[in-house]
Motif scaffolding. Structure first.
Motif, PDB file in Angstrom:
ATOM      1  N   LEU A 291       1.015  -1.091  -0.058  1.00 21.62           N
ATOM      2  CA  LEU A 291       0.021   0.161  -0.247  1.00 21.62           C
ATOM      3  C   LEU A 291       0.908   1.406   0.018  1.00 21.62           C
ATOM      4  N   VAL A 292       0.823   2.328  -1.072  1.00 20.92           N
ATOM      5  CA  VAL A 292       1.517   3.322  -1.068  1.00 20.92           C
ATOM      6  C   VAL A 292       0.446   4.516  -0.725  1.00 20.92           C
ATOM      7  N   VAL A 293       0.751   5.225   0.378  1.00 22.83           N
ATOM      8  CA  VAL A 293       0.035   6.069   1.007  1.00 22.83           C
ATOM      9  C   VAL A 293       0.500   7.445   0.289  1.00 22.83           C
ATOM     10  N   LEU A 294      -0.029   8.088  -0.528  1.00 23.04           N
ATOM     11  CA  LEU A 294       0.358   9.613  -1.286  1.00 23.04           C
ATOM     12  C   LEU A 294      -0.140  10.321  -0.592  1.00 23.04           C
ATOM     13  N   ASN A 295       0.527  10.834   0.602  1.00 23.76           N
ATOM     14  CA  ASN A 295       0.051  11.858   1.673  1.00 23.76           C
ATOM     15  C   ASN A 295       0.184  13.305   1.326  1.00 23.76           C
ATOM     16  N   GLY A 296      -0.923  13.857   1.131  1.00 24.74           N
ATOM     17  CA  GLY A 296      -0.934  15.301   0.902  1.00 24.74           C
ATOM     18  C   GLY A 296      -1.428  16.071   2.123  1.00 24.74           C
ATOM     19  N   SER A 297      -1.822  17.304   2.150  1.00 26.78           N
ATOM     20  CA  SER A 297      -2.398  18.201   3.158  1.00 26.78           C
ATOM     21  C   SER A 297      -3.282  17.749   3.964  1.00 26.78           C
TER      22      SER A 297
ATOM     23  N   VAL B 186       3.731   1.974   3.068  1.00 24.52           N
ATOM     24  CA  VAL B 186       4.683   3.109   3.149  1.00 24.52           C
ATOM     25  C   VAL B 186       4.025   4.445   2.679  1.00 24.52           C
ATOM     26  N   GLY B 187       4.535   5.501   3.198  1.00 29.87           N
ATOM     27  CA  GLY B 187       3.865   6.855   3.092  1.00 29.87           C
ATOM     28  C   GLY B 187       4.850   7.476   2.241  1.00 29.87           C
ATOM     29  N   ILE B 188       4.245   8.843   1.255  1.00 29.85           N
ATOM     30  CA  ILE B 188       5.173   9.396   0.534  1.00 29.85           C
ATOM     31  C   ILE B 188       4.634  11.012   0.403  1.00 29.85           C
ATOM     32  N   HIS B 189       5.283  11.772   0.994  1.00 31.50           N
ATOM     33  CA  HIS B 189       4.496  13.195   1.020  1.00 31.50           C
ATOM     34  C   HIS B 189       4.393  13.737  -0.516  1.00 31.50           C
ATOM     35  N   VAL B 190       3.507  14.192  -0.928  1.00 32.43           N
ATOM     36  CA  VAL B 190       3.222  14.501  -2.259  1.00 32.43           C
ATOM     37  C   VAL B 190       2.870  15.791  -2.508  1.00 32.43           C
TER      38      VAL B 190
ATOM     39  N   PRO C 191       5.313   1.982   9.751  1.00 32.48           N
ATOM     40  CA  PRO C 191       5.460   2.354   8.206  1.00 32.48           C
ATOM     41  C   PRO C 191       6.282   3.799   8.077  1.00 32.48           C
ATOM     42  N   LYS C 192       7.148   3.705   7.311  1.00 33.84           N
ATOM     43  CA  LYS C 192       8.029   4.949   6.995  1.00 33.84           C
ATOM     44  C   LYS C 192       7.215   5.890   6.070  1.00 33.84           C
ATOM     45  N   LEU C 193       7.091   7.138   6.381  1.00 31.93           N
ATOM     46  CA  LEU C 193       6.775   8.413   5.517  1.00 31.93           C
ATOM     47  C   LEU C 193       7.864   9.120   5.028  1.00 31.93           C
ATOM     48  N   TRP C 194       8.012   9.073   3.816  1.00 32.90           N
ATOM     49  CA  TRP C 194       9.300   9.611   3.225  1.00 32.90           C
ATOM     50  C   TRP C 194       8.888  11.050   2.783  1.00 32.90           C
ATOM     51  N   ILE C 195       9.845  11.941   2.891  1.00 32.77           N
ATOM     52  CA  ILE C 195       9.821  13.345   2.187  1.00 32.77           C
ATOM     53  C   ILE C 195      10.670  13.460   0.971  1.00 32.77           C
ATOM     54  N   PRO C 196      10.320  13.586  -0.129  1.00 36.15           N
ATOM     55  CA  PRO C 196      10.972  13.647  -1.368  1.00 36.15           C
ATOM     56  C   PRO C 196      11.976  14.688  -1.169  1.00 36.15           C
TER      57      PRO C 196
ATOM     58  N   GLU D  43      10.368  -1.475  -1.661  1.00 36.30           N
ATOM     59  CA  GLU D  43      10.899  -2.820  -1.114  1.00 36.30           C
ATOM     60  C   GLU D  43      11.032  -2.778   0.404  1.00 36.30           C
ATOM     61  N   GLU D  44      11.676  -1.723   1.040  1.00 39.20           N
ATOM     62  CA  GLU D  44      11.799  -1.631   2.310  1.00 39.20           C
ATOM     63  C   GLU D  44      10.575  -1.890   3.096  1.00 39.20           C
ATOM     64  N   ALA D  45       9.530  -1.288   2.772  1.00 40.25           N
ATOM     65  CA  ALA D  45       8.268  -1.397   3.324  1.00 40.25           C
ATOM     66  C   ALA D  45       7.840  -2.877   3.467  1.00 40.25           C
ATOM     67  N   ILE D  46       8.066  -3.542   2.230  1.00 40.69           N
ATOM     68  CA  ILE D  46       7.723  -5.012   2.164  1.00 40.69           C
ATOM     69  C   ILE D  46       8.483  -5.731   3.466  1.00 40.69           C
ATOM     70  N   ARG D  47       9.846  -5.498   3.367  1.00 40.28           N
ATOM     71  CA  ARG D  47      10.810  -6.084   4.270  1.00 40.28           C
ATOM     72  C   ARG D  47      10.087  -5.777   5.774  1.00 40.28           C
ATOM     73  N   ILE D  48       9.899  -4.386   5.967  1.00 38.63           N
ATOM     74  CA  ILE D  48       9.545  -3.897   7.377  1.00 38.63           C
ATOM     75  C   ILE D  48       8.339  -4.940   7.737  1.00 38.63           C
ATOM     76  N   ARG D  49       7.455  -4.972   7.082  1.00 38.94           N
ATOM     77  CA  ARG D  49       6.246  -5.835   7.359  1.00 38.94           C
ATOM     78  C   ARG D  49       6.389  -7.182   7.481  1.00 38.94           C
ATOM     79  N   LYS D  50       7.186  -7.774   6.676  1.00 38.52           N
ATOM     80  CA  LYS D  50       7.683  -9.022   7.107  1.00 38.52           C
ATOM     81  C   LYS D  50       8.338  -9.194   8.609  1.00 38.52           C
ATOM     82  N   GLN D  51       8.902  -8.233   8.998  1.00 43.64           N
ATOM     83  CA  GLN D  51       9.561  -8.432  10.363  1.00 43.64           C
ATOM     84  C   GLN D  51       8.496  -8.308  11.520  1.00 43.64           C
ATOM     85  N   TYR D  52       7.019  -7.945  11.061  1.00 42.90           N
ATOM     86  CA  TYR D  52       6.166  -7.809  12.185  1.00 42.90           C
ATOM     87  C   TYR D  52       5.191  -8.740  12.057  1.00 42.90           C
ATOM     88  N   THR D  53       5.420  -9.823  10.915  1.00 44.81           N
ATOM     89  CA  THR D  53       4.477 -11.050  10.832  1.00 44.81           C
ATOM     90  C   THR D  53       4.293 -11.754  12.250  1.00 44.81           C
ATOM     91  N   GLY D  54       3.148 -11.589  12.638  1.00 39.46           N
ATOM     92  CA  GLY D  54       2.811 -12.433  13.743  1.00 39.46           C
ATOM     93  C   GLY D  54       3.045 -11.429  15.106  1.00 39.46           C
TER      94      GLY D  54
END
Length: 167
Positions: free
Chosen positions: A63-69, A92-96, A128-133, A154-165
Motif C-alpha cells: 500500500l502506497v499512501v500518497l500523503n497530501g495536506s 509506506v507513505g510518501i509526501h506528495v 511504516p515509513k513516511l518519506w519526504i522527497p 521494497e523496504e516497506a515489504i521487508r519491514i512488514r515481514k519483520q512484524y509478521t505475527g
C-alpha cells in the motif's frame, strides 16, 4: 518487473498528484476510480466501498499512501492502511505536497497518516515509513520520488515481514 501496489490518497486534493506518481512507470498500480465513479461508490454503502478496496488490493504487495495536506485521519485512508497491514502487505507513505496540482500549485505537507492507526491493539505509529522527497520544486520532488520509490516499497515489504505475527 514493476511491483503491484495499491495507492491510497485523498481523492479531492491529490488525484492529479497521484496520477503523476502512477505515470512514472516504475509501478503497477490499480486503475484509479474517476471522480464520478468514486462519488457513486461512496453513495451506495460502506460495504460497497470496503468490497471495492478489497477487490482492488487483491494481488498487490504494498500500500502506497500518497500523503497530501489532508490525507491523515480520513475514514477510507485509515481503513486501507489497517486492511493492508492486517493482510500482510507492505505499507509506506510518501509526501506528495511538493508535486504540482493541475492548477500548478503545491500544497502544505500533511501530518502522518499512520500515528492513529491500531491493529490488534498495537499502534502503527513509527512503523511504516513516511518519506519526504528531496528538493523544493515540483520537478525535484518528482525526480526524487521516481528515483527512490522502488526502494521505499521494497523496504516497506521487508519491514512488514519483520512484524509478521507480532501485531
Amino acid at each position: 518487473m514493476a511491483r503491484k501496489v495499491f495507492f491510497s490518497f485523498h481523492f479531492d486534493n491529490d488525484y492529479w498528484r497521484t496520477q503523476t506518481v502512477r505515470n512514472m512507470g516504475s509501478l503497477d498500480g490499480q486503475t484509479l476510480a474517476t471522480a464520478n465513479k468514486w462519488e457513486e461508490l461512496k453513495r451506495t454503502s460502506d460495504q460497497a466501498v470496503r468490497d471495492w478496496i478489497t477487490s482492488n488490493m487483491k494481488g498487490k504487495s504494498c500500500l502506497v499512501v500518497l500523503n497530501g495536506s489532508s490525507t491523515a485521519g480520513r475514514k477510507w485512508i485509515n481503513y486501507e492502511i489497517k486492511k493492508a497491514w492486517e493482510d500482510g502487505r507492505g505499507v509506506v507513505g510518501i509526501h506528495v505536497n511538493k508535486l504540482k496540482h493541475s492548477d500548478g500549485t503545491q500544497s502544505q505537507r500533511g501530518s502522518t497518516p499512520f500515528s492513529n492507526i491500531t491493529v490488534n491493539g498495537y499502534s502503527l505509529a513509527g512503523i511504516p515509513k513516511l518519506w519526504i522527497p528531496g528538493g523544493s520544486t515540483s520537478q525535484e520532488a518528482y525526480d526524487s520520488i521516481s528515483k527512490h520509490i522502488g526502494g521505499w516499497i521494497e523496504e516497506a515489504i521487508r519491514i512488514r515481514k519483520q512484524y509478521t505475527g507480532a501485531l
